[in-house]
Design a protein around this motif. Sequence first.
Motif, mmCIF file in Angstrom:
data_model
loop_
_atom_site.group_PDB
_atom_site.id
_atom_site.type_symbol
_atom_site.label_atom_id
_atom_site.label_comp_id
_atom_site.label_asym_id
_atom_site.label_seq_id
_atom_site.Cartn_x
_atom_site.Cartn_y
_atom_site.Cartn_z
ATOM 1 N N ILE A 275 -4.757 19.955 0.884
ATOM 2 C CA ILE A 275 -5.997 20.251 0.157
ATOM 3 C C ILE A 275 -6.743 21.419 0.795
ATOM 4 C CG2 ILE A 275 -8.304 19.328 -0.367
ATOM 5 C CD1 ILE A 275 -6.902 16.585 -0.861
ATOM 6 N N GLN A 276 -6.776 21.449 2.132
ATOM 7 C CA GLN A 276 -7.472 22.530 2.832
ATOM 8 C C GLN A 276 -6.507 23.593 3.361
ATOM 9 O OE1 GLN A 276 -10.964 23.033 6.266
ATOM 10 N NE2 GLN A 276 -10.669 21.069 5.314
ATOM 11 N N SER A 277 -5.309 23.168 3.757
ATOM 12 C CA SER A 277 -4.368 24.092 4.398
ATOM 13 C C SER A 277 -3.573 24.917 3.389
ATOM 14 C CB SER A 277 -3.392 23.300 5.283
ATOM 15 O OG SER A 277 -2.695 22.322 4.520
ATOM 16 N N GLY A 278 -3.511 24.428 2.142
ATOM 17 C CA GLY A 278 -2.624 25.052 1.168
ATOM 18 C C GLY A 278 -3.259 26.172 0.375
ATOM 19 N N LEU A 279 -2.453 26.752 -0.525
ATOM 20 C CA LEU A 279 -2.899 27.752 -1.505
ATOM 21 C C LEU A 279 -3.392 29.039 -0.847
ATOM 22 C CD1 LEU A 279 -4.558 25.374 -4.149
ATOM 23 C CD2 LEU A 279 -2.139 25.940 -3.790
ATOM 24 N N GLY A 280 -2.644 29.485 0.159
ATOM 25 C CA GLY A 280 -2.830 30.827 0.699
ATOM 26 C C GLY A 280 -3.527 30.913 2.040
ATOM 27 N N ARG A 281 -4.272 29.921 2.407
ATOM 28 C CA ARG A 281 -5.145 29.979 3.594
ATOM 29 C C ARG A 281 -4.410 30.432 4.864
ATOM 30 N NH1 ARG A 281 -9.770 31.315 4.901
ATOM 31 N NH2 ARG A 281 -10.458 30.451 2.906
ATOM 32 N N THR A 282 -3.201 29.887 5.078
ATOM 33 C CA THR A 282 -2.494 30.155 6.344
ATOM 34 C C THR A 282 -1.617 31.407 6.287
ATOM 35 O OG1 THR A 282 -0.569 28.848 5.703
ATOM 36 C CG2 THR A 282 -2.350 27.675 6.850
ATOM 37 N N GLY A 283 -1.562 32.040 5.098
ATOM 38 C CA GLY A 283 -0.654 33.172 4.945
ATOM 39 C C GLY A 283 0.602 32.781 4.179
ATOM 40 N N ALA A 284 0.721 31.510 3.844
ATOM 41 C CA ALA A 284 1.823 31.028 3.013
ATOM 42 C C ALA A 284 1.215 30.241 1.850
ATOM 43 C CB ALA A 284 2.745 30.128 3.828
ATOM 44 N N THR A 285 2.027 29.924 0.849
ATOM 45 C CA THR A 285 1.488 29.135 -0.262
ATOM 46 C C THR A 285 1.093 27.747 0.237
ATOM 47 O OG1 THR A 285 2.898 30.366 -1.773
ATOM 48 C CG2 THR A 285 1.955 28.317 -2.610
ATOM 49 N N PHE A 286 1.926 27.186 1.094
ATOM 50 C CA PHE A 286 1.630 25.890 1.709
ATOM 51 C C PHE A 286 1.822 26.015 3.221
ATOM 52 C CE2 PHE A 286 3.453 25.078 -2.523
ATOM 53 C CZ PHE A 286 2.318 24.562 -3.127
ATOM 54 N N ALA A 287 0.999 25.305 3.984
ATOM 55 C CA ALA A 287 1.158 25.350 5.445
ATOM 56 C C ALA A 287 2.520 24.792 5.850
ATOM 57 C CB ALA A 287 0.023 24.573 6.119
ATOM 58 N N CYS A 288 3.071 23.868 5.051
ATOM 59 C CA CYS A 288 4.414 23.339 5.344
ATOM 60 C C CYS A 288 5.470 24.445 5.324
ATOM 61 C CB CYS A 288 4.801 22.250 4.340
ATOM 62 S SG CYS A 288 4.016 20.651 4.652
ATOM 63 N N ASP A 289 5.245 25.484 4.478
ATOM 64 C CA ASP A 289 6.206 26.598 4.388
ATOM 65 C C ASP A 289 6.386 27.277 5.746
ATOM 66 O OD1 ASP A 289 6.168 26.078 1.687
ATOM 67 O OD2 ASP A 289 5.039 27.880 1.129
ATOM 68 N N ASP A 290 5.288 27.360 6.517
ATOM 69 C CA ASP A 290 5.351 28.042 7.812
ATOM 70 C C ASP A 290 6.350 27.374 8.743
ATOM 71 O OD1 ASP A 290 3.343 30.022 7.269
ATOM 72 O OD2 ASP A 290 1.825 28.474 7.502
ATOM 73 N N GLU A 291 6.582 26.068 8.532
ATOM 74 C CA GLU A 291 7.531 25.325 9.374
ATOM 75 C C GLU A 291 8.828 25.057 8.609
ATOM 76 O OE1 GLU A 291 6.976 23.982 12.657
ATOM 77 O OE2 GLU A 291 5.176 25.212 12.769
#
Length: 404
Positions: free
Chosen positions: A232-248
Amino acid sequence: MTSIANRTAPAVEEAERHTAHNYHPLPVVIAEAEGAWVTDVDGRRYLDCLAGYSALNFGHRHPALITVAREQLDRVTLTSRAFLHDQFGPFCADLARLTGKDMVLPMNSGAEAVETAIKVSRKWGYRVKGVESGKATIIVADGNFHGRTTTIVSFSTDPDARADYGPYTPGFVVVPYGDADALAAAIDDTTVAVLLEPIQGEAGVLVPPSGYLAAVRRLCTERNVLFVADEIQSGLGRTGATFACDDEHVVPDMYILGKALGGGIVPVSAVAADSAILGVLRPGEHGSTFGGNPLACAVARAVIALLETGEPQARALEVGAHLHRRLNALIGHGLTAVRGRGLWAGIDIDPALMTGREASERLMARGVLAKDTHGSTLRLAPPLVVTEEEIDMAVDALEAVLRS
Ligand SMILES: *Cc1c(COP(=O)(O)O)cnc(C)c1O
């Protein structure tokens, strides 16, 4: 307030007198906003470094989103789920494509989407996994934040969020965040799901050790347990990926989305999962009057279209790298730690200097809006449309506050 404030002070007083004090807002009264900037009732401008707790990832009043919302206001705004409407199917298909899942269930607030994920996980546990009736458990993490309903605060570990709201909903097991061995030890025959934030936002932007999410994924697959990611907070672009899970490079069984999905215009939340999971629901078993309404679906479709260009994610990555470079240089100069990813930072202010609240008040006086989370931790999460120059302005202001 200072004497030049003519409209701010009475507006703050009025709100305080007639509102439950469940928030402690900064004494700023916003009248207008555009992009990364807001203007208060006295005409002062501030750089918004909170972005509605990431509900405003695309900035205030993004032109493409406002256009779609206006057009939809002139067509149809609400039907209820008793009928279909022409934005519903396309929204569900678009979000299914973005998440790589085949089904979507729209709701309104983030907490409702978390409740939906809990209900679906339990039903899946009984109907698919074969857990004994009434015995399902869900594993959650210490320091979690998933919303404010009575069930969700039942498994909060924050005394402020939880105290005096009992009796609490049973069926949750809390393990330390970031500890895969503790998680492995907690899984048993009653476990239906592991519910986690890939990065803990309210806890102070806590990034788990690298490899943790992959270990959670592996354990959930091995033990036939659903991995439910609250993005809800980490997703949709915030971390530089569409989902924070993508980063891992991790794909959960269920995504929980909210906040930015509504483009800062309307509340829109959803869960996304494959039909083997979301398909357990039958007519009448769950619902929402406003969930999936035409206005929400139209705006969320425009949000998804923005994300599919990849531009918000690219900006979060690039401008976020600049933010973290600047912040890391302040460690030992008033900051004791900096965490985060993309345009998202949790910064610990040396508690000998000031509290997070004091820091946010002093930043406000310098034209930057940010909010403390706990104690001396501040969260910086500007809209993804922010520029490097604006980041410099915010970090320069922070540096001046830490020096003063
Ligand atoms: C904000 C948030 C929620 C709750 O969303 P609401 O729309 O306030 O109900 C749930 N989970 C996470 C991770 C959040 O940041």
